[in-house]
Design an enzyme around this catalytic site. Structure first.
Site, PDB file in Angstrom:
ATOM      1  N   GLU A   1      -3.535   7.787 -36.242  1.00 55.72           N
ATOM      2  CA  GLU A   1      -4.278   8.555 -37.249  1.00 55.72           C
ATOM      3  C   GLU A   1      -5.069   9.578 -36.465  1.00 55.72           C
ATOM      4  OE1 GLU A   1      -4.241   7.971 -40.540  1.00 55.72           O
ATOM      5  OE2 GLU A   1      -2.877   6.282 -40.309  1.00 55.72           O
TER       6      GLU A   1
ATOM      7  N   CYS B   1     -12.420  12.773 -40.398  1.00 52.28           N
ATOM      8  CA  CYS B   1     -11.046  13.255 -40.227  1.00 52.28           C
ATOM      9  C   CYS B   1     -10.519  13.827 -41.533  1.00 52.28           C
ATOM     10  CB  CYS B   1     -10.168  12.107 -39.771  1.00 52.28           C
ATOM     11  SG  CYS B   1     -10.315  10.672 -40.831  1.00 52.28           S
TER      12      CYS B   1
HETATM   13  P1  NAP Z   1     -10.758  10.409 -28.873  1.00 51.50           P
HETATM   14  O1  NAP Z   1     -11.516  11.059 -27.789  1.00 51.50           O
HETATM   15  O2  NAP Z   1      -9.306  10.636 -28.961  1.00 51.50           O
HETATM   16  O3  NAP Z   1     -11.080   8.861 -28.755  1.00 51.50           O
HETATM   17  C1  NAP Z   1     -10.564   7.934 -29.664  1.00 51.50           C
HETATM   18  C2  NAP Z   1     -10.497   6.568 -29.020  1.00 51.50           C
HETATM   19  O4  NAP Z   1      -9.521   6.580 -27.976  1.00 51.50           O
HETATM   20  C3  NAP Z   1     -11.805   6.109 -28.375  1.00 51.50           C
HETATM   21  O5  NAP Z   1     -11.953   4.737 -28.572  1.00 51.50           O
HETATM   22  C4  NAP Z   1     -11.575   6.426 -26.908  1.00 51.50           C
HETATM   23  O6  NAP Z   1     -12.348   5.616 -26.067  1.00 51.50           O
HETATM   24  C5  NAP Z   1     -10.110   6.073 -26.775  1.00 51.50           C
HETATM   25  N1  NAP Z   1      -9.449   6.699 -25.656  1.00 51.50           N
HETATM   26  C6  NAP Z   1      -9.637   7.929 -25.142  1.00 51.50           C
HETATM   27  N2  NAP Z   1      -8.783   8.146 -24.120  1.00 51.50           N
HETATM   28  C7  NAP Z   1      -8.044   7.022 -23.996  1.00 51.50           C
HETATM   29  C8  NAP Z   1      -6.989   6.616 -23.118  1.00 51.50           C
HETATM   30  N3  NAP Z   1      -6.513   7.425 -22.180  1.00 51.50           N
HETATM   31  N4  NAP Z   1      -6.469   5.368 -23.259  1.00 51.50           N
HETATM   32  C9  NAP Z   1      -6.925   4.529 -24.212  1.00 51.50           C
HETATM   33  N5  NAP Z   1      -7.918   4.863 -25.066  1.00 51.50           N
HETATM   34  C10 NAP Z   1      -8.463   6.101 -24.967  1.00 51.50           C
HETATM   35  O7  NAP Z   1     -11.350  10.816 -30.303  1.00 51.50           O
HETATM   36  P2  NAP Z   1     -12.884  10.799 -30.788  1.00 51.50           P
HETATM   37  O8  NAP Z   1     -13.562  11.941 -30.124  1.00 51.50           O
HETATM   38  O9  NAP Z   1     -13.476   9.442 -30.654  1.00 51.50           O
HETATM   39  O10 NAP Z   1     -12.730  11.049 -32.337  1.00 51.50           O
HETATM   40  C11 NAP Z   1     -12.654  12.326 -32.908  1.00 51.50           C
HETATM   41  C12 NAP Z   1     -11.242  12.681 -33.313  1.00 51.50           C
HETATM   42  O11 NAP Z   1     -10.669  11.624 -34.061  1.00 51.50           O
HETATM   43  C13 NAP Z   1     -11.169  13.888 -34.193  1.00 51.50           C
HETATM   44  O12 NAP Z   1     -10.165  14.745 -33.719  1.00 51.50           O
HETATM   45  C14 NAP Z   1     -10.803  13.342 -35.568  1.00 51.50           C
HETATM   46  O13 NAP Z   1     -10.064  14.235 -36.367  1.00 51.50           O
HETATM   47  C15 NAP Z   1     -10.041  12.125 -35.234  1.00 51.50           C
HETATM   48  N6  NAP Z   1     -10.161  11.104 -36.282  1.00 51.50           N
HETATM   49  C16 NAP Z   1      -9.083  10.807 -37.057  1.00 51.50           C
HETATM   50  C17 NAP Z   1      -9.176   9.858 -38.058  1.00 51.50           C
HETATM   51  C18 NAP Z   1      -8.016   9.494 -38.949  1.00 51.50           C
HETATM   52  O14 NAP Z   1      -8.099   8.514 -39.695  1.00 51.50           O
HETATM   53  N7  NAP Z   1      -6.934  10.224 -38.909  1.00 51.50           N
HETATM   54  C19 NAP Z   1     -10.386   9.194 -38.262  1.00 51.50           C
HETATM   55  C20 NAP Z   1     -11.459   9.519 -37.463  1.00 51.50           C
HETATM   56  C21 NAP Z   1     -11.338  10.480 -36.472  1.00 51.50           C
HETATM   57  P3  NAP Z   1     -13.647   6.201 -25.311  1.00 51.50           P
HETATM   58  O15 NAP Z   1     -14.592   6.605 -26.363  1.00 51.50           O
HETATM   59  O16 NAP Z   1     -14.113   5.034 -24.524  1.00 51.50           O
HETATM   60  O17 NAP Z   1     -13.154   7.349 -24.496  1.00 51.50           O
END
Ligand code: NAP
Length: 518
Positions: free
Chosen positions: A257, A296
């Site tokens: 997602e 999101c």
């Molecule tokens: P993110 O930076 O992609 O992080 C998401 C999750 O992935 C966090 O738990 C992060 O952990 C983990 N992560 C990052 N790099 C990783 C890796 N290499 N291996 C394993 N895990 C990893 O996103 P965010 O900044 O938290 O969230 C914002 C984004 O999420 C926005 O773009 C938004 O549109 C999207 N979003 C989508 C939805 C949906 O339902 N479609 C819902 C909410 C948000 P760490 O924090 O420890 O790095």
């Protein structure tokens, strides 16, 4: 130094020995917690899920799992004042926290109810009717779902630390699959508080839920074909995970997602003075400001018929002028902070990129005077409305400013607006605000393949509508293309994601004995 968050793995709480990352309050900049997973035994987490949590869950029938979820939701409901307090540190106002906390608990109750009503009192879920495969009817087939005996790794985004966890945990529990929860570092302290209460409640069997605060280390190396990764976050992280050997070579299931440039469309019938025009203005303003636009599903693109554009911009400017930005602890505040100063920098950079194609018509991304807070220490930003006069520009359809930012674009004909909607390259949700059934039908047929969910909003449903931005547990959440191509929620449909569908063939008696005995 603030306290280090503990992870919960293999039945024990583990605290990393190093300093970790210090996470600060979004509004005050004060330290809240430290986060690290250094030294965590990731293999033990996966093994514990497979050997302890999974078997214990699968000893329960679907209805017993549903009852466990109900007990869990009731317990969390009694603890929620603590979560509200912690949630304030994420920059959330009370209204924002309700979406996350009460929304998460309500989702757990909803899955419990769906499990009780729609799943059998057994262990096997039949899918569809028996299919006769031979002329005499002695050989038949039926699809059945059984729980995967692996671990469900749930990786969540920072913006919904409670709902994001519970909307994945609840269907996994119903399916009989144990979860390893990995919250985003920035807001992990709130998820950790809820997991502590889940474990202490005893509502779920040991091993049904584990928690990793901090990085995952080599955890993915231990996943195989009976395991699953349910990811929510940015498209760039999804791309990294999708390319991991676990997914590529061992077929670990992967659901994503991700980002979405969601749109809302005002119908040509809905000029100023109509109920739909007012609904549209209200909805766009709400989506820009709830969770400071860090949703999101927020409306990033507003498409307005050319004759209504000036009225719309004026009406929205008037609404946004009333938004009170500041410390969410102050009750006068209607929009809190972004989650971190880094996130604010990212939003400001995205606005700068959008400015190549659109002008700012409300708000200043560099300046805001938050009440009860220091604008240098807290991650505050004003709501920013942008107007793009060249609909051919790509930026509004490509750049996700994950904050209180929307771009308005005028359209002339129905075909134009359907094309504009599709230029988001796949979205979680779109809305059409119109009382003209012909226009709505035409747009829905063109836009539906590009969206996981479409809301048709008009005077008839407005009073009960749950709104553009709210995924409901009964309805599918997810979207094609840029939105990740995944699917969550949707009632018992979500439970099936944690199970294997098997085409079972044999005599009617043999199959009835399995499905009937379930
Ligand atoms: P993110 O930076 O992609 O992080 C998401 C999750 O992935 C966090 O738990 C992060 O952990 C983990 N992560 C990052 N790099 C990783 C890796 N290499 N291996 C394993 N895990 C990893 O996103 P965010 O900044 O938290 O969230 C914002 C984004 O999420 C926005 O773009 C938004 O549109 C999207 N979003 C989508 C939805 C949906 O339902 N479609 C819902 C909410 C948000 P760490 O924090 O420890 O790095």
């Amino acid at each position: 130094m603030p306290e280090m968050l503990a992870s919960y793995v293999a039945g024990t709480w583990y605290t990393a020995p190093d300093e970790g990352i210090v996470v600060v309050d979004a509004a005050t900049g004060d330290p809240v917690a430290r986060v690290s997973s250094t030294g965590l035994d990731t293999r033990a987490a996966v093994e514990h899920a497979r050997r302890v949590g999974g078997p214990a869950l699968r000893r329960l029938t679907f209805h017993e799992r549903a009852a466990a979820l109900k007990a869990l939701a009731t317990h969390l409901d009694s603890k929620k004042s603590t979560y509200y307090e912690l949630s304030t540190s994420t920059g959330a106002t009370r209204r924002d926290s309700a979406v996350d906390i009460d929304g998460g608990i309500a989702t757990t109750f909803a899955f419990s109810g769906a499990g009780k009503r729609e799943l059998p009192e057994g262990y096997v879920l039949a899918d569809g009717d028996m299919v006769q495969m031979g002329k005499e009817g002695t050989f038949v087939g039926r699809h059945v779902y059984t729980a995967l005996p692996g671990a469900a790794l749930q990786i969540n985004a920072f913006n919904f630390p409670v709902w994001g966890m519970l909307e994945k945990l609840a269907p996994a529990v119903l399916a009989g699959m144990p979860s390893i929860v990995k919250p985003a570092t920035q807001t992990a302290y709130l998820t950790a508080a809820v997991v502590r209460d889940i474990v202490a409640s005893g509502a779920l069997p040991e091993g049904a839920v584990q928690l990793v605060c901090g990085g995952l280390g080599d955890l993915l190396d231990h996943l195989g074909g009976q395991d699953l990764i349910a990811f929510t976050g940015s498209a760039s992280t999804a791309t990294v995970l999708r390319g991991h050997t676990a997914v590529m070579a061992r077929a670990t299931r992967f659901n994503a997602e991700t980002d979405s440039l969601n749109c809302s469309i005002l119908g040509p019938d809905a000029l100023a003075g109509t109920p739909e025009f007012d609904l549209f203005v209200k909805e766009v303003a709400r989506e820009m400001t709830v969770k400071a636009g860090q949703k999101c599903t927020a409306i990033r693109r507003a498409f307005v018929p050319q004759p209504a554009i000036d009225d719309f911009v004026s009406a929205l400017q008037a609404r946004l002028a009333k938004v009170v930005v500041g410390n969410p602890r102050n009750e006068a505040v209607t929009m809190g902070a972004l989650v971190s100063l880094r996130q604010r920098d990212e939003v400001r950079a995205a606005v700068q990129s959008l400015r190549h194609a659109a002008e700012i018509v409300s708000g200043d991304p560099e300046n805001v005077e938050p009440i009860d807070a220091d604008s240098h220490r807290g991650a505050f930003i004003a709501p920013i409305l942008m107007r793009c006069t060249d609909a051919d520009r790509s930026e509004p359809h490509d750049i996700e400013a994950f904050g209180p930012v929307s771009t308005v674009i005028a359209y002339k004909a129905v075909d134009d607006v359907a094309d504009l909607a599709a230029r988001g390259n796949g979205s979680l949700v779109g809305s059409i605000v119109s009382h003209d059934p012909d226009f709505v039908r035409e747009v829905v047929l063109a836009a539906a393949p590009h969206h996981g969910r479409l809301l048709v909003l008009d005077r008839d449903c407005a009073a009960e509508s749950t709104g553009h931005g709210t995924p409901m547990p009964q309805m599918v959440h997810g979207g094609p293309g840029r939105a990740g191509g995944g699917e969550e929620l949707g009632g018992v449909r979500a439970v099936k994601h944690y199970m294997q569908r098997t085409a079972l063939q044999g005599s009617p008696a043999a199959i009835a004995a399995i499905v009937g005995a379930a």
